[in-house]
Motif scaffolding. Structure first.
Motif, PDB file in Angstrom:
ATOM      1  N   SER A 158       0.856  -1.136  -0.050  1.00 16.25           N
ATOM      2  CA  SER A 158       0.051  -0.042  -0.059  1.00 16.25           C
ATOM      3  C   SER A 158       0.802   1.204   0.102  1.00 16.25           C
ATOM      4  O   SER A 158       1.676   1.540   1.100  1.00 16.25           O
ATOM      5  CB  SER A 158      -1.166  -0.116   1.141  1.00 16.25           C
ATOM      6  N   ASP A 159       0.814   2.062  -1.061  1.00 13.42           N
ATOM      7  CA  ASP A 159       1.791   3.250  -1.013  1.00 13.42           C
ATOM      8  C   ASP A 159       1.038   4.499  -1.784  1.00 13.42           C
ATOM      9  O   ASP A 159       1.432   5.395  -2.127  1.00 13.42           O
ATOM     10  CB  ASP A 159       2.946   2.905  -1.806  1.00 13.42           C
ATOM     11  N   LEU A 194      -3.841 -11.150   0.660  1.00 14.84           N
ATOM     12  CA  LEU A 194      -2.397 -11.339   0.550  1.00 14.84           C
ATOM     13  C   LEU A 194      -1.369 -10.715   1.549  1.00 14.84           C
ATOM     14  O   LEU A 194      -2.041  -9.756   2.222  1.00 14.84           O
ATOM     15  CB  LEU A 194      -1.895 -10.602  -0.868  1.00 14.84           C
ATOM     16  N   PRO A 195      -0.416 -11.342   1.814  1.00 11.23           N
ATOM     17  CA  PRO A 195       0.551 -10.545   2.943  1.00 11.23           C
ATOM     18  C   PRO A 195       0.878  -9.036   2.554  1.00 11.23           C
ATOM     19  O   PRO A 195       1.062  -8.984   1.272  1.00 11.23           O
ATOM     20  CB  PRO A 195       1.731 -11.433   2.649  1.00 11.23           C
ATOM     21  N   SER A 196       0.752  -8.113   3.486  1.00  9.05           N
ATOM     22  CA  SER A 196       0.807  -6.477   2.814  1.00  9.05           C
ATOM     23  C   SER A 196       1.820  -5.958   3.820  1.00  9.05           C
ATOM     24  O   SER A 196       1.840  -6.290   4.834  1.00  9.05           O
ATOM     25  CB  SER A 196      -0.752  -5.989   3.197  1.00  9.05           C
ATOM     26  N   ALA A 197       2.025  -5.037   3.232  1.00  5.15           N
ATOM     27  CA  ALA A 197       3.026  -3.918   3.909  1.00  5.15           C
ATOM     28  C   ALA A 197       2.825  -2.539   3.290  1.00  5.15           C
ATOM     29  O   ALA A 197       2.344  -2.396   2.162  1.00  5.15           O
ATOM     30  CB  ALA A 197       4.312  -4.321   3.859  1.00  5.15           C
ATOM     31  N   CYS A 198       3.345  -1.522   4.015  1.00  6.58           N
ATOM     32  CA  CYS A 198       3.457  -0.021   3.467  1.00  6.58           C
ATOM     33  C   CYS A 198       4.488   0.177   2.572  1.00  6.58           C
ATOM     34  O   CYS A 198       5.495  -0.262   2.801  1.00  6.58           O
ATOM     35  CB  CYS A 198       3.634   0.758   4.722  1.00  6.58           C
ATOM     36  N   GLY A 199       4.225   0.985   1.666  1.00  8.91           N
ATOM     37  CA  GLY A 199       5.547   1.245   0.796  1.00  8.91           C
ATOM     38  C   GLY A 199       6.167   2.509   1.729  1.00  8.91           C
ATOM     39  O   GLY A 199       5.743   2.926   2.489  1.00  8.91           O
ATOM     40  N   PHE A 200       7.211   3.259   0.768  1.00  7.71           N
ATOM     41  CA  PHE A 200       7.862   4.116   1.451  1.00  7.71           C
ATOM     42  C   PHE A 200       7.107   5.361   1.538  1.00  7.71           C
ATOM     43  O   PHE A 200       7.342   6.109   2.482  1.00  7.71           O
ATOM     44  CB  PHE A 200       9.328   4.378   0.505  1.00  7.71           C
ATOM     45  N   LEU A 201       6.381   5.763   0.741  1.00  5.48           N
ATOM     46  CA  LEU A 201       5.621   7.103   0.848  1.00  5.48           C
ATOM     47  C   LEU A 201       4.386   6.946   2.045  1.00  5.48           C
ATOM     48  O   LEU A 201       4.241   7.813   2.679  1.00  5.48           O
ATOM     49  CB  LEU A 201       4.698   7.234  -0.683  1.00  5.48           C
ATOM     50  N   VAL A 202       3.661   6.005   2.009  1.00  3.01           N
ATOM     51  CA  VAL A 202       2.893   5.649   3.275  1.00  3.01           C
ATOM     52  C   VAL A 202       3.751   5.607   4.748  1.00  3.01           C
ATOM     53  O   VAL A 202       3.355   6.108   5.701  1.00  3.01           O
ATOM     54  CB  VAL A 202       2.024   4.402   2.881  1.00  3.01           C
ATOM     55  N   GLN A 203       4.857   4.863   4.499  1.00  3.58           N
ATOM     56  CA  GLN A 203       5.719   4.602   5.793  1.00  3.58           C
ATOM     57  C   GLN A 203       6.035   6.350   6.196  1.00  3.58           C
ATOM     58  O   GLN A 203       5.877   6.563   7.365  1.00  3.58           O
ATOM     59  CB  GLN A 203       6.912   4.014   5.444  1.00  3.58           C
ATOM     60  N   LYS A 204       6.232   7.123   5.631  1.00  5.48           N
ATOM     61  CA  LYS A 204       6.877   8.440   5.582  1.00  5.48           C
ATOM     62  C   LYS A 204       5.624   9.337   6.271  1.00  5.48           C
ATOM     63  O   LYS A 204       5.913   9.962   7.461  1.00  5.48           O
ATOM     64  CB  LYS A 204       7.417   9.091   4.495  1.00  5.48           C
ATOM     65  N   GLU A 205       4.455   9.258   5.660  1.00  3.48           N
ATOM     66  CA  GLU A 205       3.406   9.917   6.134  1.00  3.48           C
ATOM     67  C   GLU A 205       3.025   9.497   7.476  1.00  3.48           C
ATOM     68  O   GLU A 205       2.534   9.951   8.612  1.00  3.48           O
ATOM     69  CB  GLU A 205       2.276   9.811   5.260  1.00  3.48           C
ATOM     70  N   ILE A 206       3.099   7.995   7.907  1.00  2.31           N
ATOM     71  CA  ILE A 206       2.697   7.604   9.200  1.00  2.31           C
ATOM     72  C   ILE A 206       3.598   8.058  10.073  1.00  2.31           C
ATOM     73  O   ILE A 206       3.200   8.288  11.298  1.00  2.31           O
ATOM     74  CB  ILE A 206       2.776   5.874   9.077  1.00  2.31           C
TER      75      ILE A 206
END
Length: 229
Positions: A150-151, A170-182
């Motif tokens: 998810s980005d 599906l196994p899921s994770a944050c992308g770098f953009l969403v990570q930065k915003e979080i």
């Protein structure tokens, strides 16, 4: 606010579906600002460099499925082809645009991918069930991939098939953009520098009532503008 990120996934050789936000402004079929494409590049490049087969999904504009004529006009106006062309100029790898949201052409394009390849799927809102988080649609899209990233920070609050539905399969994770915003939001909310002033705008008030109520317990001042005012 610890979340699994793309770096926590074993992506080599895997088909990774990435929900990006390529909802860019278009005028006469020409992109007038590609900032949202640029913002997704760190995640896309990380995945291709680490041997993933990257399947990109995004919405673009609005499509009225209630009116057949407006629906066709919306699809013509909000075709992702210009986005695919611009993306191909920004990444070193192969970009394949699939002008469909399901079917044999899409499935073959995904099956033919090599490590480092990118497939961009047509506007997710071509599908009537996208905004309704249709379970059949979400399951179909999820079968195209092995992992989900998810980005699309501008769309993660929406419970759509491409943002929430796929992630249930599906196994899921944050992308770098969403990570930065979080991380930025977490710092501002969990350990704010005082005085903390929250400024909110936009037109969809209903989406933000709960956010406002929460911010009233945290912020020193809440300023509301735009259509919300």
């Amino acid at each position: 606010m610890a979340k699994q990120t793309v770096k926590d996934l074993d992506v080599k050789g895997k088909r990774v579906i990435v929900r990006v936000d390529f909802n860019v402004p278009l005028k006469d079929g020409v992109i007038t600002n590609d900032n949202r494409i640029q913002a997704a590049l760190p995640t896309i490049n990380y995945l291709t460099e680490n041997g993933a087969k990257v399947i990109l999904m995004s919405h673009l504009g609005k499509i009225d499925h209630k009116d057949p004529e407006k629906c066709e006009a919306g699809k013509k106006k909000n075709n992702m082809a210009p986005v695919a062309a611009r993306l191909a100029e920004l990444v070193p790898g192969k970009v394949t645009f699939v002008p469909e949201t399901r079917g044999e052409v899409l499935e073959k394009a995904v099956a033919d991918m090599n490590e480092g390849d990118i497939v961009l799927i047509q506007n997710t809102r071509y599908e009537k069930g996208e905004s309704k988080n249709d379970p059949e649609l979400a399951e179909y899209w999820a079968k195209l991939g092995d992992l989900f990233v998810s980005d699309a920070f501008g769309s993660v609050h929406r419970a759509h098939a491409s943002t929430v539905g796929i992630a249930t399969h599906l196994p899921s994770a944050c992308g770098f953009l969403v990570q930065k915003e979080i991380e930025n939001l977490s710092a501002a909310i969990d350990n704010p520098k005082r005085p903390l002033v929250a400024i909110l705008g936009g037109a969809k008030v209903s989406d933000k009532i709960a956010v406002i109520e929460n911010l009233l317990t945290i912020a020193d001042k809440v300023i509301i503008g735009g259509g919300m005012a």
